[in-house]
Motif scaffolding. Structure first.
Motif, mmCIF file in Angstrom:
data_model
loop_
_atom_site.group_PDB
_atom_site.id
_atom_site.type_symbol
_atom_site.label_atom_id
_atom_site.label_comp_id
_atom_site.label_asym_id
_atom_site.label_seq_id
_atom_site.Cartn_x
_atom_site.Cartn_y
_atom_site.Cartn_z
ATOM 1 N N LEU A 141 0.830 -1.206 0.000
ATOM 2 C CA LEU A 141 0.000 0.000 0.000
ATOM 3 C C LEU A 141 0.863 1.255 0.000
ATOM 4 O O LEU A 141 1.958 1.265 0.557
ATOM 5 C CB LEU A 141 -0.898 0.031 1.238
ATOM 6 C CG LEU A 141 -1.842 -1.137 1.453
ATOM 7 C CD1 LEU A 141 -2.521 -1.033 2.806
ATOM 8 C CD2 LEU A 141 -2.871 -1.206 0.351
ATOM 9 N N CYS A 142 0.334 2.288 -0.629
ATOM 10 C CA CYS A 142 0.925 3.617 -0.545
ATOM 11 C C CYS A 142 -0.225 4.597 -0.477
ATOM 12 O O CYS A 142 -1.042 4.677 -1.405
ATOM 13 C CB CYS A 142 1.821 3.902 -1.749
ATOM 14 S SG CYS A 142 2.629 5.507 -1.663
ATOM 15 N N ARG A 143 -0.335 5.309 0.610
ATOM 16 C CA ARG A 143 -1.431 6.254 0.845
ATOM 17 C C ARG A 143 -2.792 5.576 0.661
ATOM 18 O O ARG A 143 -3.668 6.080 -0.026
ATOM 19 C CB ARG A 143 -1.300 7.465 -0.067
ATOM 20 C CG ARG A 143 -0.064 8.262 0.189
ATOM 21 C CD ARG A 143 -0.070 9.545 -0.610
ATOM 22 N NE ARG A 143 1.212 10.209 -0.447
ATOM 23 C CZ ARG A 143 2.067 10.412 -1.438
ATOM 24 N NH1 ARG A 143 1.776 10.034 -2.653
ATOM 25 N NH2 ARG A 143 3.205 11.022 -1.202
ATOM 26 N N ASP A 144 -2.945 4.417 1.247
ATOM 27 C CA ASP A 144 -4.176 3.623 1.209
ATOM 28 C C ASP A 144 -4.569 3.152 -0.191
ATOM 29 O O ASP A 144 -5.700 2.711 -0.400
ATOM 30 C CB ASP A 144 -5.349 4.375 1.854
ATOM 31 C CG ASP A 144 -5.126 4.584 3.338
ATOM 32 O OD1 ASP A 144 -4.464 3.729 3.957
ATOM 33 O OD2 ASP A 144 -5.610 5.597 3.879
ATOM 34 N N ASN A 145 -3.660 3.233 -1.149
ATOM 35 C CA ASN A 145 -3.906 2.694 -2.483
ATOM 36 C C ASN A 145 -3.157 1.378 -2.623
ATOM 37 O O ASN A 145 -1.967 1.306 -2.299
ATOM 38 C CB ASN A 145 -3.433 3.661 -3.575
ATOM 39 C CG ASN A 145 -4.261 4.915 -3.611
ATOM 40 O OD1 ASN A 145 -5.474 4.883 -3.451
ATOM 41 N ND2 ASN A 145 -3.602 6.048 -3.813
ATOM 42 N N GLY A 169 4.769 -1.588 3.387
ATOM 43 C CA GLY A 169 4.469 -0.162 3.322
ATOM 44 C C GLY A 169 5.655 0.633 2.809
ATOM 45 O O GLY A 169 5.505 1.549 1.985
ATOM 46 N N GLN A 170 6.846 0.295 3.292
ATOM 47 C CA GLN A 170 8.049 0.958 2.789
ATOM 48 C C GLN A 170 8.247 0.642 1.314
ATOM 49 O O GLN A 170 8.635 1.499 0.524
ATOM 50 C CB GLN A 170 9.270 0.528 3.593
ATOM 51 C CG GLN A 170 9.307 1.103 4.975
ATOM 52 C CD GLN A 170 10.597 0.785 5.699
ATOM 53 O OE1 GLN A 170 11.473 0.106 5.179
ATOM 54 N NE2 GLN A 170 10.718 1.285 6.900
ATOM 55 N N VAL A 173 5.979 2.856 -0.929
ATOM 56 C CA VAL A 173 6.500 4.201 -1.195
ATOM 57 C C VAL A 173 7.592 4.137 -2.263
ATOM 58 O O VAL A 173 7.620 4.951 -3.195
ATOM 59 C CB VAL A 173 7.027 4.849 0.103
ATOM 60 C CG1 VAL A 173 7.748 6.156 -0.189
ATOM 61 C CG2 VAL A 173 5.886 5.063 1.089
ATOM 62 N N GLN A 176 6.036 3.426 -5.680
ATOM 63 C CA GLN A 176 5.378 4.633 -6.197
ATOM 64 C C GLN A 176 6.412 5.625 -6.722
ATOM 65 O O GLN A 176 6.225 6.218 -7.786
ATOM 66 C CB GLN A 176 4.521 5.271 -5.089
ATOM 67 C CG GLN A 176 3.668 6.415 -5.567
ATOM 68 C CD GLN A 176 2.564 5.961 -6.516
ATOM 69 O OE1 GLN A 176 2.177 4.809 -6.552
ATOM 70 N NE2 GLN A 176 2.069 6.892 -7.301
ATOM 71 N N ASN A 177 7.515 5.785 -6.011
ATOM 72 C CA ASN A 177 8.582 6.689 -6.455
ATOM 73 C C ASN A 177 9.186 6.208 -7.774
ATOM 74 O O ASN A 177 9.435 7.009 -8.680
ATOM 75 C CB ASN A 177 9.674 6.820 -5.396
ATOM 76 C CG ASN A 177 9.229 7.637 -4.212
ATOM 77 O OD1 ASN A 177 8.248 8.366 -4.274
ATOM 78 N ND2 ASN A 177 9.949 7.507 -3.110
#
Length: 199
Positions: A141-145, A169-170, A173, A176-177
């Protein structure tokens, strides 16, 4: 006097055992903190998606011993294989689309957005010997997505789900980056109107 000495000795041994347990717990916490710090540094040092996924799996191997692993990345409404580790039979092709509609295990991970443990491996993409092994599915997940799912096939289901969730979670992120970097890089190297590469 002997009884008093024995009681004092018993109390001293009890305190010594408790101190040893506290020391072990503290040692484990420090190891966890150090590994999480190393993972954060490793994940933020690259914007290559394949490298990010490989580093995530490597970090998870420090906390749980798994036989096989797969990372499914969500692209639109479908999932694609991002990276596969330790496959023995029936090699899975990275980048191929995976239909999760009939997979109750993966659907549970998607709907609950929490780590899920199962020992029914027969109908899953990471087949194994049911009863001897477990599947652990962890949403990325990233920002609940939901960005994807990490699936581990391991002998023991005795692992902190919160730890795996934190690692995922890490990873979210970092994924996503990496995706944003790829998108921006593509925008910088191609013409927005024609889609052709710039000079």
């Amino acid at each position: 006097a002997r009884v008093q000495t024995l009681l004092s000795l018993k109390q001293a041994v009890k305190i010594s055992i408790e101190n040893e347990k506290l020391f072990e717990n503290e040692k484990q916490k420090r190891l966890l903190e150090q590994t999480l710090l190393e993972l954060t540094n490793a994940l933020t040092s690259t914007l290559n998606l394949k490298e990010v996924l490989t580093r995530v799996m490597d970090a998870m191997s420090h906390f749980i011993h798994f036989n096989k692993s797969i990372v499914l990345l969500k692209e639109g409404e479908q999932f694609k294989i991002g990276v596969v580790g330790n496959q023995e039979e029936e090699p899975l092709c990275e980048g191929s689309v995976v239909d999760i509609t009939g997979d109750a295990f993966l659907n549970k991970v998607v709907t609950t957005m929490r780590p899920v443990l199962s020992n029914d491996l027969e109908s899953h993409i990471l087949k194994g010997r049911s009863g001897e092994e477990n599947l652990i599915g962890v949403p990325i997940l990233c920002r609940d997505n939901l960005l994807g799912i990490i699936v581990l096939n391991c002998l023991s289901g005795d692992v902190s789900h919160e730890l795996l969730f934190s690692l995922a979670g890490q990873a979210g992120v970092a994924i996503q980056n990496a995706r944003m970097f790829t998108k921006i890089n593509l925008m910088a190297t191609t013409d927005g109107l024609t889609g052709l590469y710039n000079r």
